[in-house]
Design an enzyme around this catalytic site. Structure first.
Site, PDB file in Angstrom:
ATOM      1  CG  ASP A  44      -7.931  -5.495  -2.185  1.00  0.00           C
ATOM      2  OD1 ASP A  44      -7.977  -4.466  -2.875  1.00  0.00           O
ATOM      3  OD2 ASP A  44      -7.151  -5.619  -1.215  1.00  0.00           O
ATOM      4  CG  ASP A  45      -7.290  -3.692  -6.394  1.00  0.00           C
ATOM      5  OD1 ASP A  45      -7.837  -2.799  -5.722  1.00  0.00           O
ATOM      6  OD2 ASP A  45      -6.054  -3.777  -6.536  1.00  0.00           O
ATOM      7  CB  CYS A  78      -7.395   0.026  -1.117  1.00  0.00           C
ATOM      8  SG  CYS A  78      -6.890  -1.026  -2.487  1.00  0.00           S
ATOM      9  CG  ASP A 301     -11.140  -2.339  -2.517  1.00  0.00           C
ATOM     10  OD1 ASP A 301     -11.211  -2.845  -3.660  1.00  0.00           O
ATOM     11  OD2 ASP A 301     -10.089  -2.370  -1.842  1.00  0.00           O
TER      12      ASP A 301
END
Length: 480
Positions: A44-45, A78, A301
Site C-alpha cells: 500500500d503506497d 488506492c 497499488d
C-alpha cells in the site's frame, strides 16, 4: 460450512493468528489440476525506489525472479488502482474514480455490480481455490464489514486496525498484534491446507505496509534509524517556475522535511516485515511441495512522493514517483535476476493471471497479458508492445484523516509514452517532460516544444480518452 476460530500468539514473523479451518469444498476442479498457483502480494503506497533498501525483498524476489523496471498504475490512488487490479480496466471504464462515494470507494464498486465479475470470480469458476487476506477497497470497513464478495472461497478482509472479517465473522485481535503478521500467518495456513487438494490456488495478500502512519512491528523498531529520504535532484525543486500553479504555490520547510525523513524510515521498517512474510510463504510452499508450481508477485497499488517537486507526502500526481510501482515476479520458468523494460500496468494483472491459469480474459478487460515475458522457454521478445498509456486523476474528496493534510492534486489527464509525459490539467495548464533527457522531470517543455510533437501527444491522449477493451490496446500501440 462450519468454521472454528482461535487466536494464537507465536514469536517473530510467524505471529498470531486467529484462523478458521474450513471443511473440504465440493468442487469440480479436475480441469484445474496442474495449473500454477498464484500468490499476489499487494503493498500500500510503496514507491518503486524503496524496494532496493529492503535486503529480504532483493533476496527472495529480485535475485530469484524477474523485475519489471517500468511498471506503472493508471491512477495513482488506492481505490481506483485496486478496482483496476480486480477488473483489468482503466478507471474511466470501471468508474471507481476516488476513495470515497459518490464516485469511488467500496460502495461505488459494489453498487455498480463490479463484484459480480472480477479476477476472483473468473478464477473461482475455473476451479481455483481463492482467498483474500487484508485490505480490500477503501470504505469496506465502514459499511461492508460483514460482507464477503463473490468469488472468494476464503475471506479475511481488514475491517479495522485490529479486526478482520474472517469468512463472515468479525474477529478482533489483541491490541498489540501486528496485523500484517496476522495476515502472513493466515495466508501460510491457507497454503498448508492446499497440500491435500488437487485444485490450484490464488492468494490475494494485501498488506498495510508501508501506508502512513507506518507503525512497524516492535522487532523492527531499530532498523533504518537516522536514514533520510533520498535527496534526488527533484527534492525540494529549486525552480518550479515551469510547473503548474498548484506546484508553484508549494514550499518545503524544515519541519516538513523532518516529517518526510521520519516517515521514510518507518516505511522501510514496515517493509522489513513484508520481506519476512514472503520468506515465510516461500518456506511454506517448499514444505507443502507447491513452490515449483507457484508464481509469487510483489507490487503496489500506487507510488508515493516524498519531497519531490516540493510536494510533501502523498500521491495522485502524474509524476514518476506516484505512477511508477515496483513489480517483481518469481515462479515456474521465470529466469532469476533478470530485468525487463516493457511498460506494464496494473491493467495487466487480470489478463496475465488468466493467461497463466489457461483462461481467456473477458472482452471487458483493457489490459494485456505479459505472461509471455516471464517464461525463458518462450520467445518472449514481443514484436510490439504498448508505447503509451493513460493516467487520470479526478476531483477527489478527502475524508480520511491521513489525507487531509496532503496537498490536493487537481484533476488532469495524462499520457505517458516511452519517452514523454504529457499532462493536461482541467484548469487548462499543461506539462511536458522528455524523460530520456530529464528523468527527474525538472524542466517542462510545453511552451517551447515542437507543435507537431504536442499535436501527436494530444492525439494519443484523445485516442485513450474513452477507449475500451481491444480499443485500449490498439490506442496504446499507436504511433510511437
Amino acid at each position: 460450512m462450519s468454521r472454528v476460530g482461535r487466536i494464537l500468539l507465536l514469536s517473530g514473523a510467524c505471529l498470531a493468528l486467529g484462523f478458521f479451518l474450513p471443511g473440504e469444498l465440493e468442487r469440480e476442479s479436475i480441469e484445474a489440476v496442474g495449473r500454477p498457483n498464484i500468490i499476489f502480494v499487494l503493498t500500500d503506497d510503496l514507491d518503486a525506489a524503496s524496494v532496493s533498501k529492503v535486503p529480504s525483498l532483493t533476496k527472495y524476489m529480485a535475485d530469484k525472479g524477474m523485475t519489471f523496471d517500468n511498471a506503472f498504475v493508471t491512477s495513482a490512488l488506492c481505490c481506483p488502482s485496486r478496482a483496476t487490479i480486480l477488473t483489468g480496466q482503466y478507471p474511466h471504464n470501471h468508474l471507481v474514480r476516488s476513495n470515497v462515494p459518490p464516485v469511488g470507494g467500496f460502495k461505488t464498486f459494489r453498487d455498480l455490480g463490479r463484484e459480480r465479475s472480477t479476477l476472483a470470480t473468473w478464477l473461482d469458476d475455473a476451479g481455483y481455490e481463492t482467498a483474500l487476506f487484508g485490505k480490500y477497497l477503501n470504505g469496506y470497513g465502514k459499511i461492508g464489514r460483514n460482507h464477503v464478495p463473490a468469488g472468494w472461497d476464503e475471506w479475511y478482509g481488514a475491517v479495522e486496525d485490529a479486526r478482520l472479517n474472517q469468512n463472515g465473522q468479525l474477529v478482533t485481535y489483541q491490541a498489540d498484534t501486528y496485523l500484517d503478521d496476522a495476515l502472513s500467518g493466515l495466508a501460510q495456513d491457507f497454503v498448508r491446507r492446499q497440500e491435500r487438494k488437487d485444485a490450484p490456488f490464488f492468494v490475494y495478500l494485501s498488506v498495510h505496509a508501508p501506508h502512513a502512519p507506518a507503525k512497524p512491528a516492535l522487532r523492527h523498531e531499530g532498523l533504518y534509524e537516522g536514514l533520510r529520504a533520498p535527496r534526488t535532484p527533484s527534492f525540494d525543486e529549486a525552480d518550479v517556475s515551469d510547473k503548474p500553479r498548484w506546484v508553484r504555490n508549494l514550499s518545503l520547510d524544515s519541519a516538513e522535511e523532518k516529517r518526510i525523513d521520519e516517515l521514510y524510515s518507518k516505511r522501510l521498517k514496515t517493509m522489513a516485515a513484508v520481506g519476512e512474510m514472503i520468506g515465510g510463504l516461500l518456506r511454506t510452499l517448499q514444505q507443502s511441495g507447491k513452490l515449483d508450481n507457484t508464481y509469487v508477485v510483489l507490487t503496489s497499488d500506487n507510488g508515493y512522493h516524498m519531497g519531490q517537486h516540493r510536494l510533501g507526502l502523498g500521491k495522485q500526481s502524474a509524476y514518476e514517483e506516484d505512477i511508477r510501482v515496483p513489480l517483481m515476479i518469481r515462479g515456474p520458468g521465470v529466469p532469476a535476476g533478470v530485468s525487463r523494460d516493457e511498460m506494464v500496468l496494473n491493467n495487466d494483472f487480470v489478463p496475465t493471471f488468466a493467461d497463466l491459469a489457461g483462461l481467456p480474459p473477458p472482452a471487458s478487460v483493457d489490459g494485456r497479458s505479459f505472461a509471455s515475458l516471464l517464461d525463458k522457454r518462450q520467445g518472449n521478445d514481443p514484436a510490439s508492445w504498448r508505447t503509451a498509456f493513460e493516467i487520470r486523476n479526478w476531483d477527489n474528496k478527502k475524508d480520511e484523516a491521513s489525507y487531509r493534510a496532503v496537498t490536493p492534486v487537481p484533476p488532469y489527464r495524462a499520457v505517458r509514452t516511452k519517452r514523454y509525459l504529457y499532462v493536461e490539467y482541467e484548469a487548462g495548464e499543461r506539462e511536458l517532460y522528455d524523460l530520456r533527457r530529464d528523468p527527474y522531470e525538472l524542466n517542462s517543455l510545453h511552451d517551447s516544444a515542437d507543435p507537431d510533437l504536442i499535436s501527436k501527444l494530444d492525439a494519443r491522449l484523445d485516442a485513450l480518452r474513452d477507449c475500451a477493451g481491444k480499443g485500449c490496446r490498439t490506442a496504446e500501440d499507436g504511433p510511437p
